[in-house]
Design a protein around this motif. Structure first.
Motif, PDB file in Angstrom:
ATOM      1  N   ALA A 166       0.845  -1.192   0.000  1.00  0.00           N
ATOM      2  CA  ALA A 166       0.000   0.000   0.000  1.00  0.00           C
ATOM      3  C   ALA A 166       0.880   1.242   0.000  1.00  0.00           C
ATOM      4  CB  ALA A 166      -0.909   0.000   1.223  1.00  0.00           C
ATOM      5  N   SER A 167       0.476   2.245  -0.752  1.00  0.00           N
ATOM      6  CA  SER A 167       1.249   3.483  -0.810  1.00  0.00           C
ATOM      7  C   SER A 167       1.145   4.250   0.503  1.00  0.00           C
ATOM      8  CB  SER A 167       0.730   4.352  -1.956  1.00  0.00           C
ATOM      9  OG  SER A 167       1.348   5.614  -1.938  1.00  0.00           O
ATOM     10  N   LEU A 168       2.234   4.876   0.888  1.00  0.00           N
ATOM     11  CA  LEU A 168       2.231   5.737   2.062  1.00  0.00           C
ATOM     12  C   LEU A 168       2.084   7.207   1.673  1.00  0.00           C
ATOM     13  CD1 LEU A 168       5.063   4.105   4.225  1.00  0.00           C
ATOM     14  CD2 LEU A 168       2.590   3.879   4.499  1.00  0.00           C
ATOM     15  N   THR A 169       1.936   7.467   0.396  1.00  0.00           N
ATOM     16  CA  THR A 169       1.804   8.839  -0.070  1.00  0.00           C
ATOM     17  C   THR A 169       0.562   9.499   0.529  1.00  0.00           C
ATOM     18  OG1 THR A 169       2.894   8.332  -2.166  1.00  0.00           O
ATOM     19  CG2 THR A 169       1.554  10.330  -2.086  1.00  0.00           C
ATOM     20  N   GLY A 170       0.781  10.612   1.209  1.00  0.00           N
ATOM     21  CA  GLY A 170      -0.319  11.344   1.805  1.00  0.00           C
ATOM     22  C   GLY A 170      -0.836  10.770   3.109  1.00  0.00           C
ATOM     23  N   ARG A 171      -0.324   9.612   3.538  1.00  0.00           N
ATOM     24  CA  ARG A 171      -0.775   9.024   4.800  1.00  0.00           C
ATOM     25  C   ARG A 171      -0.080   9.737   5.956  1.00  0.00           C
ATOM     26  NH1 ARG A 171      -3.418   4.120   3.663  1.00  0.00           N
ATOM     27  NH2 ARG A 171      -4.481   4.531   5.641  1.00  0.00           N
ATOM     28  N   ARG A 172      -0.767   9.834   7.076  1.00  0.00           N
ATOM     29  CA  ARG A 172      -0.235  10.550   8.244  1.00  0.00           C
ATOM     30  C   ARG A 172       0.310   9.533   9.235  1.00  0.00           C
ATOM     31  NH1 ARG A 172      -3.425  14.568  12.388  1.00  0.00           N
ATOM     32  NH2 ARG A 172      -1.772  16.131  12.624  1.00  0.00           N
ATOM     33  N   VAL A 173       1.589   9.679   9.571  1.00  0.00           N
ATOM     34  CA  VAL A 173       2.264   8.711  10.431  1.00  0.00           C
ATOM     35  C   VAL A 173       2.832   9.417  11.655  1.00  0.00           C
ATOM     36  CG1 VAL A 173       4.025   6.919  10.567  1.00  0.00           C
ATOM     37  CG2 VAL A 173       2.886   7.373   8.381  1.00  0.00           C
ATOM     38  N   LEU A 174       2.539   8.893  12.828  1.00  0.00           N
ATOM     39  CA  LEU A 174       3.121   9.388  14.073  1.00  0.00           C
ATOM     40  C   LEU A 174       4.358   8.563  14.389  1.00  0.00           C
ATOM     41  CD1 LEU A 174       3.130  10.937  16.818  1.00  0.00           C
ATOM     42  CD2 LEU A 174       1.599   9.133  17.680  1.00  0.00           C
ATOM     43  N   VAL A 175       5.482   9.230  14.608  1.00  0.00           N
ATOM     44  CA  VAL A 175       6.725   8.567  15.000  1.00  0.00           C
ATOM     45  C   VAL A 175       7.145   9.093  16.372  1.00  0.00           C
ATOM     46  CG1 VAL A 175       9.149   8.151  14.450  1.00  0.00           C
ATOM     47  CG2 VAL A 175       7.463   8.295  12.599  1.00  0.00           C
ATOM     48  N   VAL A 176       7.138   8.225  17.359  1.00  0.00           N
ATOM     49  CA  VAL A 176       7.513   8.605  18.719  1.00  0.00           C
ATOM     50  C   VAL A 176       8.959   8.200  18.960  1.00  0.00           C
ATOM     51  CG1 VAL A 176       7.020   8.341  21.174  1.00  0.00           C
ATOM     52  CG2 VAL A 176       5.140   8.286  19.513  1.00  0.00           C
ATOM     53  N   GLY A 177       9.769   9.154  19.426  1.00  0.00           N
ATOM     54  CA  GLY A 177      11.166   8.847  19.702  1.00  0.00           C
ATOM     55  C   GLY A 177      12.003  10.104  19.776  1.00  0.00           C
ATOM     56  N   ARG A 178      13.303   9.916  19.675  1.00  0.00           N
ATOM     57  CA  ARG A 178      14.234  11.032  19.786  1.00  0.00           C
ATOM     58  C   ARG A 178      14.416  11.736  18.447  1.00  0.00           C
ATOM     59  NH1 ARG A 178      16.544   6.724  22.746  1.00  0.00           N
ATOM     60  NH2 ARG A 178      16.614   7.109  24.987  1.00  0.00           N
ATOM     61  N   ALA A 179      15.258  12.773  18.466  1.00  0.00           N
ATOM     62  CA  ALA A 179      15.491  13.565  17.262  1.00  0.00           C
ATOM     63  C   ALA A 179      16.581  12.970  16.377  1.00  0.00           C
ATOM     64  CB  ALA A 179      15.873  14.999  17.644  1.00  0.00           C
ATOM     65  N   GLY A 180      17.237  11.914  16.821  1.00  0.00           N
ATOM     66  CA  GLY A 180      18.317  11.320  16.047  1.00  0.00           C
ATOM     67  C   GLY A 180      18.176   9.821  15.950  1.00  0.00           C
ATOM     68  N   GLY A 181      19.248   9.163  15.518  1.00  0.00           N
ATOM     69  CA  GLY A 181      19.297   7.711  15.480  1.00  0.00           C
ATOM     70  C   GLY A 181      18.241   7.083  14.591  1.00  0.00           C
ATOM     71  N   ILE A 182      17.681   5.977  15.064  1.00  0.00           N
ATOM     72  CA  ILE A 182      16.699   5.233  14.281  1.00  0.00           C
ATOM     73  C   ILE A 182      15.434   6.055  14.056  1.00  0.00           C
ATOM     74  CG2 ILE A 182      15.133   3.256  14.369  1.00  0.00           C
ATOM     75  CD1 ILE A 182      17.434   1.633  15.549  1.00  0.00           C
TER      76      ILE A 182
END
Length: 237
Positions: free
Chosen positions: A2-18
């Motif tokens: 499935a395309s991720l184009t235009g999908r809204r994704v929450l990423v929880v974590g730090r400002a660097g690394g993975i």
């Protein structure tokens, strides 16, 4: 996929690394990304991109997670890269250190599932982070391994309970990020040298390789309840 184009994704974590590598990979795949963590200013400063929003959340505080879900409303996918390390032999492990490890990496994702599932579409998903120590015990990694094994169990349980929303995990091996800086330069170099000598891949991993697995897991609509091992074969030896 499935395309991720235009999908809204929450990423929880730090400002660097993975976490940063995941955010950049998702943007390259066309997703709109909300990055969230305890240090919102650092997150906001890490990305010069109008399609990356920054938010505040504390995974150890349920009202904070609930408030974030209320502010964001609908999202399509939720990714948690957050962790709190609890390395050391059993004789040196403190109660609070181990509890924080579980609180951030196991209970935090559980709270994300509780409060964000009502906002996800049927083809949405959650993606959490486990680790190869769940499958290969090592001295000094008891609490880390137990935490990661709990993430694997949480992933399978939520995949059943939240269906058809998908729930998966990525389980990295040793990856060259700042996560190992706390060991000091000498011990970090020794660890990496040992991995390079013994793992079937003959090297440590890169953050972008883990991010590629995240993009795959979010886009594959027939994948759920799985902990994807991206570990260079470390548990095999």
């Amino acid at each position: 996929m499935a395309s991720l184009t235009g999908r809204r994704v929450l990423v929880v974590g730090r400002a660097g690394g993975i976490a940063r590598a995941v955010t950049l990979a998702l943007r390259a795949a066309g997703a709109q990304v909300v990055v969230a963590g305890r240090d919102e200013p650092a997150l906001a400063a890490a990305y010069d991109d109008p399609d990356v929003e920054a938010e505040t959340v504390d995974l150890t505080d349920e009202p904070s997670v609930a408030a974030l879900a209320g502010r964001l409303g609908r999202v399509d996918h939720v990714v948690s890269t957050a962790s709190a390390r609890a390395r050391g032999p059993v004789g040196e492990l403190g109660h609070d250190v181990v509890l924080k490890s579980f609180d951030v990496k196991v209970l935090g994702p559980l709270l994300l599932a509780k409060h964000f599932a009502p906002h996800l579409p049927a083809d949405g998903s959650f993606l959490f982070f486990s680790g190869s120590s769940a499958r290969k015990p090592a001295a000094g990694m008891l609490a880390v391994g137990a935490t990661n094994a709990a993430v694997d169990a949480l992933t399978r349980g939520l995949a059943v309970e939240l269906a058809p929303i998908r729930v998966n995990a990525v389980s990295p091996g040793t990856v060259d990020t700042g996560a190992y800086d706390g060991l000091g330069e000498r011990k970090k170099a020794e660890l990496f040298a040992a991995r390079e000598a013994t793992s079937p891949a003959r090297r440590v991993g890169r953050a972008d390789e883990i991010a590629e697995a995240v993009v795959f897991a979010l886009g594959n609509t027939f994948l759920t309840g799985v902990s994807l091992a991206v570990d260079g074969g470390e548990p095999l030896v």
